[in-house]
Design a protein around this motif. Sequence first.
Motif, short mmCIF file in Angstrom:
data_model
loop_
_atom_site.label_atom_id
_atom_site.label_comp_id
_atom_site.label_asym_id
_atom_site.label_seq_id
_atom_site.Cartn_x
_atom_site.Cartn_y
_atom_site.Cartn_z
N SER A 126 0.83 -1.21 0.00
CA SER A 126 0.00 0.00 0.00
C SER A 126 0.86 1.26 0.00
N VAL A 127 1.94 1.24 0.75
CA VAL A 127 2.83 2.41 0.79
C VAL A 127 3.58 2.57 -0.53
N LEU A 128 4.24 1.51 -0.98
CA LEU A 128 5.09 1.63 -2.16
C LEU A 128 4.29 1.83 -3.44
N ASN A 129 3.14 1.15 -3.56
CA ASN A 129 2.34 1.32 -4.78
C ASN A 129 1.83 2.75 -4.92
N HIS A 130 1.36 3.33 -3.82
CA HIS A 130 0.86 4.71 -3.89
C HIS A 130 1.98 5.70 -4.16
N ASP A 131 3.00 5.68 -3.33
CA ASP A 131 4.03 6.71 -3.43
C ASP A 131 4.83 6.60 -4.73
N SER A 132 5.09 5.37 -5.18
CA SER A 132 5.85 5.21 -6.42
C SER A 132 5.04 5.67 -7.62
N ALA A 133 3.73 5.49 -7.59
CA ALA A 133 2.88 5.99 -8.68
C ALA A 133 2.93 7.51 -8.75
N ILE A 134 2.85 8.16 -7.60
CA ILE A 134 2.91 9.62 -7.57
C ILE A 134 4.28 10.11 -8.03
N ALA A 135 5.33 9.45 -7.55
CA ALA A 135 6.68 9.87 -7.89
C ALA A 135 6.95 9.73 -9.39
N ALA A 136 6.48 8.63 -9.99
CA ALA A 136 6.70 8.43 -11.42
C ALA A 136 6.01 9.51 -12.24
N ALA A 137 4.76 9.83 -11.87
CA ALA A 137 4.05 10.90 -12.57
C ALA A 137 4.74 12.24 -12.34
N GLY A 138 5.11 12.50 -11.10
CA GLY A 138 5.76 13.77 -10.79
C GLY A 138 7.08 13.95 -11.49
N LEU A 304 -1.43 14.82 -10.61
CA LEU A 304 -0.30 14.34 -9.82
C LEU A 304 -0.74 13.33 -8.78
N VAL A 305 -1.73 13.69 -7.96
CA VAL A 305 -2.09 12.83 -6.83
C VAL A 305 -2.84 11.57 -7.25
N THR A 306 -3.20 11.48 -8.53
CA THR A 306 -3.80 10.25 -9.04
C THR A 306 -2.84 9.51 -9.97
N GLY A 307 -1.58 9.88 -9.95
CA GLY A 307 -0.59 9.17 -10.75
C GLY A 307 -0.69 9.43 -12.24
N SER A 308 -1.36 10.51 -12.63
CA SER A 308 -1.53 10.87 -14.03
C SER A 308 -2.01 9.68 -14.85
N GLY A 309 -3.09 9.07 -14.38
CA GLY A 309 -3.68 7.95 -15.09
C GLY A 309 -3.19 6.59 -14.67
N ALA A 310 -2.19 6.54 -13.81
CA ALA A 310 -1.64 5.27 -13.31
C ALA A 310 -1.55 5.36 -11.79
N PRO A 311 -2.66 5.15 -11.07
CA PRO A 311 -2.69 5.39 -9.62
C PRO A 311 -1.97 4.35 -8.78
N THR A 312 -1.44 3.31 -9.39
CA THR A 312 -0.64 2.33 -8.65
C THR A 312 0.58 1.95 -9.48
N ALA A 313 1.66 1.58 -8.81
CA ALA A 313 2.86 1.14 -9.51
C ALA A 313 2.75 -0.32 -9.96
N GLY A 314 1.75 -1.04 -9.46
CA GLY A 314 1.59 -2.43 -9.86
C GLY A 314 2.51 -3.40 -9.14
N PHE A 315 3.05 -3.00 -8.01
CA PHE A 315 3.96 -3.89 -7.27
C PHE A 315 3.22 -5.09 -6.70
N VAL A 316 3.90 -6.21 -6.66
CA VAL A 316 3.43 -7.40 -5.97
C VAL A 316 4.52 -7.85 -4.99
N TYR A 317 4.12 -8.67 -4.02
CA TYR A 317 5.00 -9.10 -2.92
C TYR A 317 5.00 -10.62 -2.95
N LYS A 318 6.07 -11.23 -3.44
CA LYS A 318 6.05 -12.66 -3.70
C LYS A 318 7.16 -13.39 -2.95
N LEU A 319 6.80 -14.55 -2.42
CA LEU A 319 7.76 -15.43 -1.77
C LEU A 319 8.62 -16.10 -2.84
N VAL A 320 9.95 -15.97 -2.74
CA VAL A 320 10.84 -16.52 -3.76
C VAL A 320 11.82 -17.55 -3.20
#
Length: 460
Positions: A126-138, A304-320
Motif C-alpha cells: 500500500s505504501v510503495l504502490n501509492h508513493d511510487s505511482a505519484i513519484a513516477a508521474a511527478g 499528480l495525486v492520481t498518478g496521471s492515469g496510473a494510480p498504482t505502480a503495480g507492485f506485488v509481494y512474492k515469496l521466492v
Amino acid sequence: MSTALLTDHYELTMLRAALRSGAAERRAVFEVFTRSLPAGRRFGVMAGTGRLLAALADFRFGPAEIDHLSATGVVDPDTADWLASYQFRGDVDGFAEGEPFLPDTPVLVVEGTFAECVLLETLVLSVLNHDSAIAAAGSRMVAAAGDRPCIEMGGRRTHEQAAVAAARAACLVGFTATSNLEAARRYGVPSAGTSAHAFTLAHHDEAAAFAAQVAALGAGTTLLVDTYDIPTGIANAVAAAGSELGAIRIDSGDLAGGARAARTQLDQLGAESTRIIVTGDLDEHSIARLASAPVDGYGVGTSLVTGSGAPTAGFVYKLVEVDGEPVVKTSVGKRSRGGRKDVLRRLGPDGLAVADLVIPRAPLDRSAAPRPAAGASAARVPGGEALDGAVGRRDRHLLVPLMRGGQLVADTLVGAAGVARAREHHRLALESLPAGAREVSFGRPCLPVVVAAAEPRTSS
C-alpha cells in the motif's frame, strides 16, 4: 498509533495456520516487483521507502489490536500470544528511494521468518504502490517543466493522509513546494500558497481584494487574476502591488495564449520581473505543450495525486525462497522467478546506463561483497565488486541495505532527512539514464532488463 491493522485479514489467518504447521519459523525471502510499467512510461520511481521503514517500527500488536482480533475470531489464543511479542527482526534491502526502476526487477527484498514477513505484505504494497505511482508521474512533470518550478497542490483531490504522502513523493522527484502544511511539518517540504477565487469574491471588488492581500503579504505575493476578466485582473494587480508584484496566477482558459497576452501586458505596465504561474488540470503533457509559452511555474493537483492515469505502480509481494531453496509460482500469466536475486545497472563508457541485470545472488554474497551504503547517490556509488564474474567495473548494485535485524541501517532514511536524501539521489540517478528516458511522449521502457537464469541447485 500502531500500524499493525493496516493489513489484510488473510495475513493473520495465514499466520494462524503457519503456527500450527510449523511453517511460521521457516526462513523466507519475499521480493517486491512489478511485471510491467504503465503504458508508454519509460521508467518507474521507487518512492515511499522512508514512510514504510517508519511504519515498520510501529507495526506492533498491542492490547487493543489483539482484543479486537480475538473478539472477532480472526486469531485464536496461540496466535494472539505470538502477536503480543511480535516485532519485525528481519532484514530489508531495496532500491534507494528515488531510484528509477524497470519491470521484473526486485525493488525491495524482505527476509526473516515466514511468519514475521508474511504479515507485512499489505503495508509494504500500500505504501510503495501509492508513493511510487505519484513519484513516477511527478518525475515526468518535472522533466516536462524543464527549469521551471512545479508546485504540488493536489490535497483537495485525494484522501487527507494520501495528500501528505503525495506531497512527500512529489518533493523527492523535484517539485519545489507543496500547498500541504502537514507535509511541510512532517517532512520538511517547503509550503506555498496565497489565495483562491473565494478571497476575491468575498470583497466588494477585485481591486479591494488585491489591495488587502498585498497589505497582508507584501508586493511579492502572487495574485490570482482570472476571477472575472484576466486583462482587468492584471491591471488591478499591478495597481495594487506596483512593478514589484511577485507573480500572477492564471487558472482557466487558454493557458498558453493567456500567458502570452499576460506577459505583453505586464511588460507594458512596467512589471517585467513579475512571474506568470499557471494552474488548472495540468499534467505532464499539458506542461510539455506550454514549453514555448512565457510561463514561469506550474501548479499541479489532480493529475499528480492520481498518478496521471496510473494510480498504482503495480507492485506485488512474492515469496521466492524458503530455507535457502527457490520457490516458484507457476500461475498462468503470473509466473514468478524463484530464488533471491541481485539487480545491477550496467553503465556504458559514457557513464550512461545501458541495461539492468537481474542475476542470482550467490549464497555467500552478503558477507563477501558488501553493498554500498543505503541511499548512496548514483554519481558516487562504487562499482566493480566481484560476483561470480557477473559484475563489471561499470556496474552498480541497486539493492542496498535498509534494515538489519529489524533496525534501520541509517537514521537519515526516514523523516525530513530521508526526503532530502531521496531527492538528491533521484536527481543524480536520472542523469545516468539515456536522454530519451525523460521524454514524456509515449514510449518503451528506457532500458532493457536482462534476466540470468539460476543454476539448478544440487544436494550433496
